[in-house]
Design a protein around this motif. Structure first.
Motif, mmCIF file in Angstrom:
data_model
loop_
_atom_site.group_PDB
_atom_site.id
_atom_site.type_symbol
_atom_site.label_atom_id
_atom_site.label_comp_id
_atom_site.label_asym_id
_atom_site.label_seq_id
_atom_site.Cartn_x
_atom_site.Cartn_y
_atom_site.Cartn_z
ATOM 1 N N ALA A 158 0.817 -1.204 0.000
ATOM 2 C CA ALA A 158 0.000 0.000 0.000
ATOM 3 C C ALA A 158 0.855 1.260 0.000
ATOM 4 O O ALA A 158 0.542 2.248 -0.673
ATOM 5 C CB ALA A 158 -0.929 -0.003 1.218
ATOM 6 N N ALA A 159 1.945 1.215 0.738
ATOM 7 C CA ALA A 159 2.835 2.380 0.763
ATOM 8 C C ALA A 159 3.465 2.632 -0.609
ATOM 9 O O ALA A 159 3.576 3.772 -1.066
ATOM 10 C CB ALA A 159 3.925 2.169 1.818
ATOM 11 N N ARG A 160 3.812 1.553 -1.286
ATOM 12 C CA ARG A 160 4.393 1.723 -2.628
ATOM 13 C C ARG A 160 3.366 2.285 -3.600
ATOM 14 O O ARG A 160 3.681 3.121 -4.458
ATOM 15 C CB ARG A 160 4.915 0.372 -3.138
ATOM 16 C CG ARG A 160 6.200 -0.085 -2.430
ATOM 17 C CD ARG A 160 6.860 -1.199 -3.204
ATOM 18 N NE ARG A 160 6.005 -2.371 -3.295
ATOM 19 C CZ ARG A 160 6.000 -3.365 -2.417
ATOM 20 N NH1 ARG A 160 6.812 -3.323 -1.360
ATOM 21 N NH2 ARG A 160 5.189 -4.392 -2.579
ATOM 22 N N LEU A 161 2.100 1.822 -3.485
ATOM 23 C CA LEU A 161 1.063 2.349 -4.370
ATOM 24 C C LEU A 161 0.825 3.834 -4.128
ATOM 25 O O LEU A 161 0.590 4.603 -5.066
ATOM 26 C CB LEU A 161 -0.236 1.564 -4.173
ATOM 27 C CG LEU A 161 -0.237 0.135 -4.697
ATOM 28 C CD1 LEU A 161 -1.546 -0.551 -4.313
ATOM 29 C CD2 LEU A 161 -0.066 0.113 -6.205
ATOM 30 N N ARG A 162 0.818 4.241 -2.871
ATOM 31 C CA ARG A 162 0.648 5.673 -2.579
ATOM 32 C C ARG A 162 1.766 6.507 -3.197
ATOM 33 O O ARG A 162 1.530 7.590 -3.744
ATOM 34 C CB ARG A 162 0.602 5.887 -1.069
ATOM 35 C CG ARG A 162 -0.617 5.289 -0.382
ATOM 36 C CD ARG A 162 -0.727 5.785 1.034
ATOM 37 N NE ARG A 162 -1.680 4.991 1.797
ATOM 38 C CZ ARG A 162 -1.336 3.996 2.603
ATOM 39 N NH1 ARG A 162 -0.056 3.695 2.768
ATOM 40 N NH2 ARG A 162 -2.265 3.310 3.248
ATOM 41 N N GLU A 163 2.971 5.992 -3.111
ATOM 42 C CA GLU A 163 4.089 6.731 -3.696
ATOM 43 C C GLU A 163 3.948 6.843 -5.214
ATOM 44 O O GLU A 163 4.229 7.888 -5.807
ATOM 45 C CB GLU A 163 5.407 6.042 -3.334
ATOM 46 C CG GLU A 163 5.729 6.112 -1.838
ATOM 47 C CD GLU A 163 7.015 5.364 -1.502
ATOM 48 O OE1 GLU A 163 7.591 4.791 -2.453
ATOM 49 O OE2 GLU A 163 7.411 5.367 -0.328
#
Length: 629
Positions: A187-192
Motif C-alpha cells: 500500500a505504501a508503494r502504491l501511494r508513492e
C-alpha cells in the motif's frame, strides 16, 4: 543373598505401587485437569479417555501405553495416530519450562500416573480395542509443530479447552500469513506511485478577471443608448394591463365589426344578409321523431371529417359551441377564452373568407345559444358579467344584462319565446332577467343555497324547474318559489364525490339528468317524477381529468335523440364518443390526421347529422354526413 535381596528390592521399587480405582478423588485439589472419564466415539466404539498431566518421571507410562495399543490389533489406525501424538508430546515435555518443574509437582504427577496404569489394566480386561490414554497436551498438539517460539507451554494452556487452543493456534497462523503478504508495504508503494503521477501544481497565479462596469453584454436599447453612443430620448411609459384586471367593454350596443375581415366590408355585409334571410325562412317546427338505435347508429357511421371541415376560428381555447338550426346552410359559433366570438360558414368557400371573429366581451365566453324564437339572434354570456345578443339583421351586439360586481357562468331560457332568462353567477347567486322591459332589462337577484354554480339548465317540458351544478351538489329549483333572501331547492343530489362540471336535462322529455364530474364518472338520474328523491340509474366510468391546459369536459345530450349523449375523450387515437343512457357505447368519431387533438367542447345539430368539436387552441372540427353537405 544380599545381592539377590537388593535386586528384588530394586525390582519392587520399579513396579508401581498398587493404587485403588477411586484414589484419584483424593487429588482433586491439584491444578491440572480432572481425571473424570470423558465419553468419546472412536471408530464407532465408545471408549473412556483419561487426561493426566505429564512429567519427566512418567515416561515409562507412555511406553506401557504404547505396549497396550500395539497389543490391540483391532485399532491399528488409532495406534498409529497415538504414536505420532506421543512423540510430539514427549518433545514438548522436554522443554526448559518442564525441566524446571518442582519436585513436589513431579511426585504428584508420578502418583497420578500410577492411577492411569491401574485404570488401563482394567480397561484392557473389559475390551481389547477401546483403551486409549491421552495426555493433557494430546488434543492441543498440532501436526508437526514443536517450535519453542510458536508453541506455548503447558502452563499457558492449562485453563483452556481443546477448542480454544485450536482457535488460538488458527489466529496466530492467520496473523503470520497476513504478515507474510506484506500488505502495508504494498500500500505504501502504491501511494508513492500515485503521488508521482500527479502533475506538479503550477506556481504561477492566474490573473483575476476584470469586473466591467456594465457587466455582461447587454443590448443598447435596454441601456437607452443609440449606436453612436448618445443617450436616447425618454419614451412615455404606457400602463400595462394585467390579465385579471382586463377592463370591461363600454355598456350599450357594440358594432358587429369582424377583427379579421376589416378590408372586405362588402363581403361581411353579404354574410349578414344571407343569415338574416336564412333565419327568417328557418322552420320553427323542425323537430323530428326519435329514431331507433339501429338507424341512429347507421347515420352516425355516415358522418366523416376532412381537411375542408377543420379550421382555426378563435385565438384562444374554446369554451362554448353552438350550431345554427338551419336546414340548408351550416353555421358554427364558438366562444373563446379571451372574449372572442367566432362564426364559421362551412357552406361558403374558401374557408378564409367564411370565418368572422368578433370581440363582444373581455373575458371567457362560457355559454352560447341561438335564440329559439329568432335564430338570427346569438346570445353570449361571459365571465366579465355581461350578457349580449348578436343581431345579424342589425349588425350589432346588444347588451341584454350587465352586472359588474359579479361574474357570470351560465344561462338558459325560462320561456320558449326567449323573453325571460335565468342567469347563474359564479358566487352562487342567480338572476331573473326579463327582456320585455323597454330600454333596459328587468333584473331580480336571487340568493341560492350553493356557494358556486357552473351550469344552469331549464326543464324542456316543465319550464318552471331548472337544475344547477354546484361544486359537489346538484340542486333542482322551482322558479315559482325563488326568494331574494334565500331560496331552497326542491331536490338535492349528493352522489358526487368531486367537483361537477355540468348537469343537463334530456332534450325532449326531461326525464333524465346527465352530470359530468371530476371523479371520472358520468351519472344519469331518473327525473321523470320530480319528487323528494331522484334515483340514480347509470354510472359510466370515463376519464375526465383534463389538467390545466384543456377545457373541462361537459357531456351534452344529442338534441335529435332523447337517450344518447356526446362527450370528449382523452384516449388515443383522439376521438369523440357517443353513449346510450344505459352506459353502452354507441359510436366513436375518429378523424385520423384531421383529428389529432382533444375536442373538449362538442355540440350536435338539432335536426341534421352534424357534430362540431372545439379544442384548446381555437380550432373547430366538424363531422357531417354526405347528405348534409
Amino acid at each position: 543373598m544380599s545381592g539377590s535381596g537388593s535386586a528384588a528390592g530394586q525390582a519392587a521399587s520399579r513396579q508401581p505401587p498398587p493404587v485403588k480405582e477411586n484414589e484419584y478423588k483424593e487429588n482433586q485439589n491439584i491444578t491440572y485437569l480432572s481425571l473424570n472419564p470423558v465419553q468419546t466415539t472412536l471408530l464407532r466404539k465408545t471408549a473412556k479417555v483419561y487426561l493426566a498431566p505429564l512429567s519427566l518421571s512418567n515416561l515409562d507410562q507412555f511406553k506401557y501405553s504404547e505396549f497396550l495399543l500395539e497389543k490391540n490389533s483391532d485399532n491399528e489406525v488409532a495406534c498409529e495416530e497415538y504414536k505420532t501424538k506421543i512423540k510430539k508430546t514427549c518433545a514438548k515435555i522436554l522443554t526448559p519450562k518442564m525441566k524446571a518443574t518442582s519436585s513436589k509437582a513431579e511426585s504428584t504427577l508420578e502418583k497420578s500416573s500410577l492411577d492411569v496404569y491401574t485404570e488401563s489394566d482394567k480397561l484392557q480386561d473389559k475390551s481389547n480395542s477401546d483403551a486409549v490414554i491421552l495426555s493433557v497436551d494430546m488434543e492441543s498438539s498440532q501436526d508437526g509443530d514443536s517450535d519453542e517460539d510458536t508453541t506455548p507451554g503447558l502452563d499457558d494452556f492449562s485453563g483452556l479447552s481443546p477448542y480454544e487452543r485450536k482457535r488460538l493456534k488458527n489466529i496466530s497462523e492467520n496473523a503470520n500469513f497476513f504478515a507474510s503478504l506484506q500488505l502495508s508495504e504494498s500500500a505504501a508503494r502504491l501511494r508513492e506511485m500515485i503521488k508521482k503521477r500527479q502533475p506538479p501544481e503550477s506556481k504561477r497565479k492566474k490573473p483575476k478577471k476584470r469586473r466591467e462596469e456594465i457587466g455582461c453584454r447587454r443590448s443598447m436599447r435596454l441601456l437607452k443608448v443609440d449606436p453612436s453612443g448618445g443617450s436616447l430620448p425618454a419614451t412615455p411609459t404606457q400602463p400595462t394591463l394585467v390579465a385579471d384586471e382586463t377592463p370591461l367593454l363600454p355598456p350599450g350596443p357594440l358594432e358587429m365589426a369582424p377583427e379579421n375581415q376589416n378590408d372586405n366590408k362588402e363581403l361581411f355585409k353579404g354574410f349578414l344578409q344571407t343569415w338574416t334571410t336564412v333565419s327568417k325562412t328557418c322552420n320553427k317546427n323542425t323537430e323530428k321523431g326519435i329514431s331507433s338505435i339501429k338507424s341512429y347508429k347507421a347515420n352516425l357511421n355516415g358522418m366523416v371529417i376532412s381537411e375542408d371541415t377543420v379550421y382555426k376560428v378563435t385565438r384562444g381555447p374554446i369554451y362554448s359551441l353552438a350550431l345554427h338550426p338551419s336546414e340548408t346552410r351550416t353555421l358554427v359559433a364558438a366562444g373563446a377564452k379571451f372574449g372572442q366570438v367566432g362564426l364559421w360558414d362551412l357552406t361558403q368557400q374558401p374557408k378564409e373568407d367564411a370565418v368572422y371573429v368578433f370581440q363582444p366581451h373581455s373575458q371567457p365566453v362560457s355559454c352560447l345559444y341561438f335564440s329559439p324564437a329568432n335564430p338570427a339572434h346569438l346570445l353570449s354570456l361571459s365571465y366579465d358579467g355581461t350578457l349580449r345578443c348578436g343581431d345579424f339583421s342589425r349588425g350589432i351586439f346588444e347588451e341584454v344584462y350587465r352586472n359588474e360586481r359579479s361574474a357570470f357562468s351560465s344561462f338558459d331560457f325560462l320561456t320558449e319565446d326567449a323573453s325571460t332568462l335565468i342567469v347563474a353567477h359564479w358566487d352562487g347567486n342567480m338572476s331573473l332577467v326579463d327582456r320585455r322591459t323597454p330600454g333596459t332589462s328587468y333584473e331580480k337577484l336571487i340568493d341560492s343555497s350553493l356557494t358556486k354554480i357552473r351550469t344552469i339548465h331549464v326543464h324542456p317540458v316543465h319550464r318552471q324547474f331548472f337544475v344547477t351544478a354546484g361544486l359537489r351538489d346538484i340542486h333542482i329549483y322551482d322558479a315559482r318559489r325563488l326568494n331574494s333572501r334565500g331560496s331552497q331547492p326542491v331536490i338535492f343530489l349528493t352522489e358526487h364525490t368531486k367537483s361537477i362540471a355540468s348537469a343537463y336535462f334530456s332534450p325532449h322529455t326531461g326525464n333524465r339528468i346527465l352530470t359530468t364530474s371530476a371523479d371520472c364518472k358520468l351519472r344519469i338520474f331518473d327525473s321523470s317524477c320530480i319528487s323528494s328523491q331522484i334515483p340514480l340509474l347509470t354510472t359510466i366510468r370515463h376519464n375526465t381529468i383534463t389538467g390545466r391546459w384543456l377545457t373541462r369536459f361537459q357531456a351534452v345530450w344529442d338534441p335529435k335523440q332523447e337517450d344518447c349523449f356526446i362527450i370528449a375523450s382523452m384516449a388515443y387515437p383522439r376521438r369523440v364518443e357517443i353513449f346510450h343512457e344505459t352506459g353502452k357505447g354507441i359510436h366513436s368519431f375518429f378523424g385520423g390526421e384531421c383529428l389529432v387533438s382533444v375536442c373538449s367542447i362538442n355540440a350536435m345539430h338539432p335536426t341534421r347529422y352534424i357534430m362540431a368539436g372545439g379544442n384548446s387552441s381555437g380550432k373547430i372540427h366538424v363531422f357531417m354526413s354526405d347528405k348534409s353537405c
